[in-house]
Design a protein around this motif. Structure first.
Motif, PDB file in Angstrom:
ATOM      1  N   GLY A   1     -84.018  -5.827  18.622  1.00  0.00           N
ATOM      2  CA  GLY A   1     -83.605  -4.450  18.656  1.00  0.00           C
ATOM      3  C   GLY A   1     -84.210  -3.453  19.529  1.00  0.00           C
ATOM      4  O   GLY A   1     -84.663  -2.438  19.081  1.00  0.00           O
TER       5      GLY A   1
ATOM      6  N   ASN B   1     -87.732  -3.891  12.791  1.00  0.00           N
ATOM      7  CA  ASN B   1     -87.391  -4.419  14.138  1.00  0.00           C
ATOM      8  C   ASN B   1     -88.703  -5.370  14.671  1.00  0.00           C
ATOM      9  O   ASN B   1     -88.724  -6.504  15.011  1.00  0.00           O
ATOM     10  CB  ASN B   1     -87.037  -3.854  15.257  1.00  0.00           C
ATOM     11  CG  ASN B   1     -85.834  -3.179  15.065  1.00  0.00           C
ATOM     12  OD1 ASN B   1     -85.107  -3.430  14.112  1.00  0.00           O
ATOM     13  ND2 ASN B   1     -85.270  -2.515  16.295  1.00  0.00           N
TER      14      ASN B   1
ATOM     15  N   THR C   1     -88.996  -9.483  14.840  1.00  0.00           N
ATOM     16  CA  THR C   1     -89.285 -10.016  15.856  1.00  0.00           C
ATOM     17  C   THR C   1     -90.396 -11.096  15.749  1.00  0.00           C
ATOM     18  O   THR C   1     -90.263 -12.113  16.094  1.00  0.00           O
ATOM     19  CB  THR C   1     -90.177  -9.070  16.907  1.00  0.00           C
ATOM     20  OG1 THR C   1     -89.124  -7.913  17.326  1.00  0.00           O
ATOM     21  CG2 THR C   1     -90.636  -9.635  18.054  1.00  0.00           C
TER      22      THR C   1
END
Length: 548
Positions: A275, A328, A332
């Motif tokens: 993102g 995010n 990740t």
């Protein structure tokens, strides 16, 4: 440039440092000066915790205690946390990450450091003259009537504000005008996005603080009734002005730290950031909403119920972009090749501690709980979980991450991990107990307390000394690495993909021999994986053909 010459060795002598316009050397000047004040502020914190280990007097009088916590807050806020990441890591890394040879206005960059030093000297003069006991917020009408060098202390903070404004202007111009060919807005590293959002706040909000401090000085020197109700002024007006700057200032402190965490998470997970655009836009969203929430500091100041409800809603709203970043980062790391080097340990510490700081901020944003918890140790703990658990952890993580690039030498990974563990444990021991004290009603800033809080204060003080031990270990191995550390042979020891790791280690005075042409994004680990898979496939095919 001859072989082996870098920004540290290209010129010698003290004049080459004091009159340098190299952004990297200016970052080092900031590093030495800011870390000096961090040391002073930290020692003051240890003195405060030592005094509070018992309700009886240990070493300070009540007046000296008030001056101690005022100086601790003032130094840590104005001379360390606000300038820390932008002035040190931002100055050093920003031009490298966008492929520029320097910042847009190198002389203005040097001037910003001189304004910082002048303002800091004036504040130190105030300490020598006896110090002030107003608290770091300088609330009126107390700050307009109390004796002591309040004017010089406030004027020092006013001067330091110019340093912040100059840095913000420089970064905005640099990002707009000096990006390397091919580096579009959405190919910029997320640390650059964090600095960009921070710079917008610095340029817009800092003048408000400057004007407010000047009005305070005018009231003390000229007797103009702006804030003093005895002269027809309004002390709540000072709070509105002050927090209109100081709450955005919280994001001046935290947004660059969030940018650092984005760099650390993707580098040490060896995975493309999840993102990217959401993280970039959330930085701008935080910058925007930060100007709309100052009133949540003033629920008990007499503002209308409607205004309080609106500020409460906006406070909840600012949690959304912060939550986007947190989600995010976790996404990740999911199925990434996570390696727990020292910088990544600080990134993980940041996420854990900042989550607590953010959640307790939502609690304080709710009207019903804030009225009970206002001006208690709960607020102290929340503030430190955001500022130290967030900003300082990110700063230390970024410092370790770019340390090989800055100095060209390695630090001890073993001692780095020990210090990170001690700091994490010591921090939680210090401030979890303060959350409990606050919920039980212990007011902040008090010199003494009733017996029921003794155990919590003892627990908190022990944790503070563990923090002190962690920073002492950190200072020892980092200083040792500068003097005798092993030289870095690989200019990209972490395997990062941003442009700063393509330069020499330490960098050339002009950063790049040629301005790079950017074709890929800064986190395209998936592309590297595809290339690696193709290489392995071709090798296997070649082996099969030989066997056949």
């Amino acid at each position: 440039m001859s072989e082996g010459v870098n920004y540290l060795t290209a010129e010698t002598g003290w004049k080459s440092w004091l009159f340098t316009v190299d952004h990297k050397r200016i970052a080092i000047l900031y590093m030495y000066s800011i870390m000096f004040f961090f040391l002073i502020g930290g020692l003051l914190a240890l003195v405060i915790r030592l005094e509070l280990i018992t309700p009886e007097k240990v070493m300070l009088s009540a007046d000296a205690y008030n001056k101690m916590f005022t100086l601790h807050g003032g130094i840590m806020i104005f001379l360390f946390i606000i300038p820390g990441i932008p002035a040190i890591l931002g100055n050093f890394v920003l031009p490298l990450q966008i492929g520029a040879r320097d910042v847009a206005f190198p002389k203005l960059n040097l001037a910003s450091w001189y304004f910082y030093i002048v303002g800091a000297i004036i504040m130190v003069y105030s300490i020598i003259k006896g110090g002030v006991d107003t608290g770091w917020t300088f609330y009126t009408p107390y700050s307009t009537s109390v004796t002591g060098p309040v004017v010089s202390m406030v004027f020092g903070a006013f001067i330091v504000g110019f340093s912040s404004i100059f840095t913000g202007i420089n970064f905005i111009a640099t990002i707009h005008k000096l990006r390397a060919p091919g580096m579009t807005w959405f190919k910029m590293p997320l640390f650059v996005w964090g600095l960009y959002a921070t710079s917008i706040i610095q340029v817009i909000a800092t003048p408000v603080l400057g004007i407010t401090l000047l009005l305070l000085i005018m009231e003390r020197l000229l007797g103009i009734g702006i804030f003093d109700p005895a002269m027809g002024g309004d002390p709540v007006l000072f709070q509105n002005f002050f927090w209109f700057y100081s709450h955005p200032a919280v994001y001046i402190m935290i947004l660059p730290g969030m940018g650092i965490i984005s760099e650390l998470v993707t580098t040490f997970s060896k995975k493309k950031i999840f993102g990217y655009k959401a993280i970039a836009f959330s930085s701008l969203g935080i910058a925007l909403v930060s100007f709309l929430v100052w009133g949540h500091h003033m629920y008990v100041s007499g503002q209308s119920e409607l205004a309080a409800a609106i500020f409460s809603f906006l406070t909840f709203l600012v949690g959304i972009p912060s939550g986007i970043k947190m989600f995010n980062w976790l996404a990740t790391m999911y199925k990434g090749k996570i390696s727990l080097e020292t910088p990544m340990l600080y990134a993980l510490s940041f996420m854990f501690l900042f989550a607590i700081g953010g959640f307790t901020g939502i609690m304080l944003g709710a009207l019903s709980t804030d009225v009970h918890l206002h001006d208690t140790y709960f607020v102290v703990a929340h503030f430190h979980y955001v500022m130290m658990g967030g900003t300082v952890m990110a700063f230390i993580g970024g410092l370790h991450y770019w340390w090989p690039k800055i100095w060209g030498r390695k630090y001890s990974e073993f001692w780095g991990r020990i210090a990170a563990g001690l700091l994490f444990v010591g921090f939680n021991v210090t401030f979890v107990s303060q959350f409990v004290m606050g919920m039980l009603g212990m007011p902040r800033r008090y010199y003494t307390y009733v017996e029921q809080y003794r155990a919590y204060h003892v627990f908190s003080s022990y944790g503070a000394f563990v923090i002190g031990l962690a920073f002492l270990i950190m200072a020892c191995y980092l200083i040792y690495s500068i003097v005798k550390g092993e030289k870095v042979k690989d200019k990209n020891p972490w395997g990062a993909l941003t442009l700063d790791w393509t330069t020499d280690t330490p960098p050339d005075p002009h950063n790049f021999e040629r301005i790079p042409l950017v074709t890929d994004g800064p986190y395209d680990y998936d592309r590297i994986k595809i290339v690696e898979d193709r290489r392995v496939y071709k090798e296997e095919q070649a082996k099969e053909s030989v066997l056949n």
